[in-house]
Design a protein around this motif. Structure first.
Motif, short mmCIF file in Angstrom:
data_model
loop_
_atom_site.label_atom_id
_atom_site.label_comp_id
_atom_site.label_asym_id
_atom_site.label_seq_id
_atom_site.Cartn_x
_atom_site.Cartn_y
_atom_site.Cartn_z
N PRO A 133 32.65 8.44 -14.22
CA PRO A 133 31.83 8.77 -12.93
C PRO A 133 31.81 10.49 -13.14
CG PRO A 133 34.04 7.93 -12.46
CD PRO A 133 33.91 7.59 -13.93
N SER A 134 30.73 11.17 -13.47
CA SER A 134 30.73 12.61 -13.44
C SER A 134 29.25 13.04 -13.56
CB SER A 134 31.27 12.88 -15.09
OG SER A 134 30.93 11.90 -15.97
N PHE A 135 28.96 13.62 -12.56
CA PHE A 135 27.75 14.36 -12.66
C PHE A 135 27.83 15.86 -13.16
CE2 PHE A 135 26.38 12.07 -8.26
CZ PHE A 135 25.65 11.18 -9.27
N ALA A 136 26.94 16.17 -13.86
CA ALA A 136 26.87 17.45 -14.72
C ALA A 136 27.34 18.73 -13.66
CB ALA A 136 25.86 17.48 -15.50
N GLY A 137 26.52 18.73 -12.86
CA GLY A 137 26.63 20.02 -11.94
C GLY A 137 27.94 20.15 -11.19
N GLU A 138 28.67 18.92 -11.14
CA GLU A 138 30.04 19.01 -10.24
C GLU A 138 30.96 19.36 -11.51
OE1 GLU A 138 31.23 15.85 -8.05
OE2 GLU A 138 29.56 15.70 -6.92
N LEU A 139 30.65 18.94 -12.87
CA LEU A 139 31.79 19.40 -13.93
C LEU A 139 31.49 20.79 -14.13
CD1 LEU A 139 33.57 18.60 -16.13
CD2 LEU A 139 31.71 18.20 -17.57
N ALA A 140 30.44 21.45 -14.01
CA ALA A 140 30.04 22.83 -14.56
C ALA A 140 30.68 23.43 -13.44
CB ALA A 140 28.53 22.83 -14.59
N LYS A 141 30.49 23.03 -12.27
CA LYS A 141 31.27 23.85 -11.14
C LYS A 141 32.79 23.88 -10.98
CE LYS A 141 28.80 23.27 -7.39
NZ LYS A 141 28.14 22.98 -5.98
N GLY A 142 33.20 22.98 -11.81
CA GLY A 142 34.85 22.88 -11.85
C GLY A 142 35.46 22.13 -10.89
N LEU A 143 34.52 21.02 -10.28
CA LEU A 143 35.12 20.08 -9.32
C LEU A 143 35.98 19.05 -9.90
CD1 LEU A 143 31.88 19.91 -6.74
CD2 LEU A 143 34.05 21.61 -6.66
N PRO A 144 36.96 18.38 -9.44
CA PRO A 144 37.89 17.46 -10.00
C PRO A 144 36.95 16.27 -10.59
CG PRO A 144 38.82 18.25 -7.96
CD PRO A 144 37.32 18.67 -7.94
N THR A 145 37.12 15.88 -11.84
CA THR A 145 36.56 14.87 -12.48
C THR A 145 37.43 14.05 -13.22
OG1 THR A 145 34.26 16.25 -12.57
CG2 THR A 145 34.36 14.38 -13.98
N ALA A 146 37.33 12.88 -13.43
CA ALA A 146 38.11 11.80 -14.03
C ALA A 146 37.23 11.06 -15.02
CB ALA A 146 39.23 11.06 -13.44
N ILE A 147 37.34 10.89 -16.26
CA ILE A 147 36.55 9.99 -17.16
C ILE A 147 37.64 9.54 -18.50
CG2 ILE A 147 34.27 11.20 -16.74
CD1 ILE A 147 35.04 13.14 -19.03
N THR A 148 36.94 8.89 -19.14
CA THR A 148 37.65 7.85 -20.15
C THR A 148 37.18 7.98 -21.50
OG1 THR A 148 38.15 6.05 -18.45
CG2 THR A 148 38.34 5.64 -20.89
N LEU A 149 37.99 8.18 -22.56
CA LEU A 149 37.75 8.30 -23.84
C LEU A 149 38.40 7.27 -24.59
CD1 LEU A 149 37.48 11.55 -25.93
CD2 LEU A 149 38.24 9.56 -27.24
N ALA A 150 37.38 6.26 -25.20
CA ALA A 150 37.87 5.19 -26.08
C ALA A 150 37.51 5.28 -27.40
CB ALA A 150 37.28 4.09 -25.32
N SER A 151 38.56 4.66 -28.19
CA SER A 151 38.15 4.51 -29.43
C SER A 151 39.11 3.56 -30.18
CB SER A 151 38.78 5.77 -30.22
OG SER A 151 38.78 5.77 -31.83
N SER A 152 38.76 2.73 -30.98
CA SER A 152 39.34 1.54 -31.59
C SER A 152 40.76 2.10 -32.22
CB SER A 152 38.64 0.83 -32.66
OG SER A 152 38.05 1.60 -33.83
N ASP A 153 40.65 3.33 -32.53
CA ASP A 153 41.91 4.08 -33.33
C ASP A 153 42.51 4.55 -31.90
OD1 ASP A 153 43.73 6.21 -34.26
OD2 ASP A 153 42.86 5.88 -36.15
N ALA A 154 43.80 3.96 -31.55
CA ALA A 154 44.43 4.52 -30.35
C ALA A 154 44.76 5.94 -30.30
CB ALA A 154 45.49 3.57 -30.07
N ILE A 155 45.49 6.16 -31.81
CA ILE A 155 46.15 7.69 -31.80
C ILE A 155 44.91 8.70 -31.86
CG2 ILE A 155 46.99 9.33 -33.55
CD1 ILE A 155 48.58 6.84 -34.65
N PHE A 156 43.79 8.42 -32.29
CA PHE A 156 42.53 9.42 -32.23
C PHE A 156 42.16 9.50 -30.79
CE2 PHE A 156 37.95 10.10 -31.98
CZ PHE A 156 37.88 11.18 -32.26
N ALA A 157 42.20 8.19 -29.99
CA ALA A 157 41.60 8.31 -28.50
C ALA A 157 42.47 9.21 -27.82
CB ALA A 157 41.81 6.90 -28.14
N CYS A 158 43.96 9.09 -27.85
CA CYS A 158 44.93 10.04 -27.31
C CYS A 158 44.63 11.41 -27.74
CB CYS A 158 46.25 9.59 -27.56
SG CYS A 158 46.84 7.79 -26.97
N GLU A 159 44.55 11.81 -28.94
CA GLU A 159 44.51 13.21 -29.28
C GLU A 159 43.16 13.77 -28.95
OE1 GLU A 159 44.97 12.78 -33.53
OE2 GLU A 159 46.91 12.86 -33.55
#
Length: 329
Positions: A133-159
């Motif tokens: 959940p992320s609107f571009a304007g709010e991210l650019a403004k520095g408002l709190p945002t939480a998102i997910t990064l997924a990869s089949s490689d768990a180490i890469f996902a974390c890094e």
């Protein structure tokens, strides 16, 4: 870490602004005139207003130059251009990991982006998806945002998540690429439905019902493809769905609102100025759901409005008049 962001629309620019607070970042756009304007103004007024670029953000219109020293590539080009940009990355010889942040299914093939990238880049080249959940304007403004990064490689996902995490942005890691991809793509379909409902004045009760049953459809579809239930209950599922179905900055909800007011789809798309991925995604999800044998009544009605000329009011009436049944996913 040197990060190259491909695509200078609203979301790509907002991500570049965020990342440039901690890393050297190159923001690439194919349109040289747009890059020249952004370089002069140190902003992207065409897509993101007057948010000022950090000093660490460099602009580039030459793809080879943009990729030359990249340690990580973040692709934010529209879904329709994703396969072609992957081919250009491969042709450049760049072996840096690729994370994509576009949401949708490929036109004509109904393939999700992880399927496309598997066909175009070598198996050993790390890759992942960024969504939530992320609107571009709010991210650019520095408002709190939480998102997910997924990869089949768990180490890469974390890094990769750790590299992008910081400031007002919290990034969770996941290994459920399918679930995150499905959540990001299908929430746009449901947002069109929510916009139609809101535009017709059906109220908050109807919107809540559409969001809840829309989540059921997304979950059924995603789990049929191998996604995990918990992903659809999280940021990339319920979180992104709620934001896109309720927020005024949602392009897909805007499409629904304007359809409900009697505007044609061509009029809306022409004047919108940004890509509304849900318009094309609806057709592909409709086709894929039939192939999988997954029941998706909301998607079917949105598809009928967009592609078969069904009136928004009839679509909503069809949903209300479905036979009574027990609630389940």
């Amino acid at each position: 870490m040197n990060i190259t962001v491909l695509g200078a629309g609203a979301w790509g620019t907002a991500l570049a602004i965020h990342l440039a607070q901690r890393h050297p970042v190159t923001l690439w756009a194919r349109n040289a005139a747009q890059v020249a304007e952004m370089s002069r103004l140190r902003a992207n007024p065409r897509y993101l207003g007057d948010y000022v670029f950090p000093e660490a953000l460099r602009l580039e219109s030459d793809l080879h130059a943009a990729l030359h020293s990249a340690d990580l590539i973040l692709s934010v080009v529209p879904t329709a251009g994703f396969r072609s940009i992957l081919r250009e990355i491969k042709a450049s010889g760049c072996k840096a990991p690729v994370v994509w942040a576009n949401k949708g299914l490929e036109n004509g093939t109904s393939k999700l982006m992880h399927e496309v990238i598997s066909e175009e880049l070598p198996a050993g080249q790390l890759r992942g998806i960024l969504s939530g959940p992320s609107f571009a304007g709010e991210l650019a403004k520095g408002l709190p945002t939480a998102i997910t990064l997924a990869s089949s490689d768990a180490i890469f996902a974390c890094e990769a998540a750790a590299a992008m995490h910081g400031g007002t942005v919290r990034i969770y890691s996941s290994t459920d690429v399918v679930g995150v991809a499905v959540g990001g793509a299908l929430k746009n379909v449901m947002a069109i439905a929510a916009g139609i409902s809101d535009g017709m004045g059906f109220g908050s009760n109807a919107r809540a019902a559409l969001i809840t049953r829309g989540l059921a459809e997304i979950t059924r579809f995603g789990m049929a493809l191998g996604g995990k239930l918990e992903t659809f209950m999280g940021l990339a599922g319920a979180g992104d769905l709620i934001l896109t179905c309720t927020g005024d900055a949602s392009r897909n909800r805007t499409v629904g609102l304007r359809l409900a007011k009697g505007e044609t789809l061509d009029e809306i798309i022409t004047s919108l100025g940004h890509v509304a991925e849900g318009v094309h995604t609806t057709r592909e999800v409709f086709n894929k759901a039939r192939e999988l044998g997954v029941e998706m009544p909301i998607t079917c009605e949105v598809h009928a409005v967009l592609s078969a000329g069904r009136s928004p009011r009839t679509a909503v009436e069809n949903l209300l008049n479905r036979e009574q049944k027990a609630e389940h996913y």
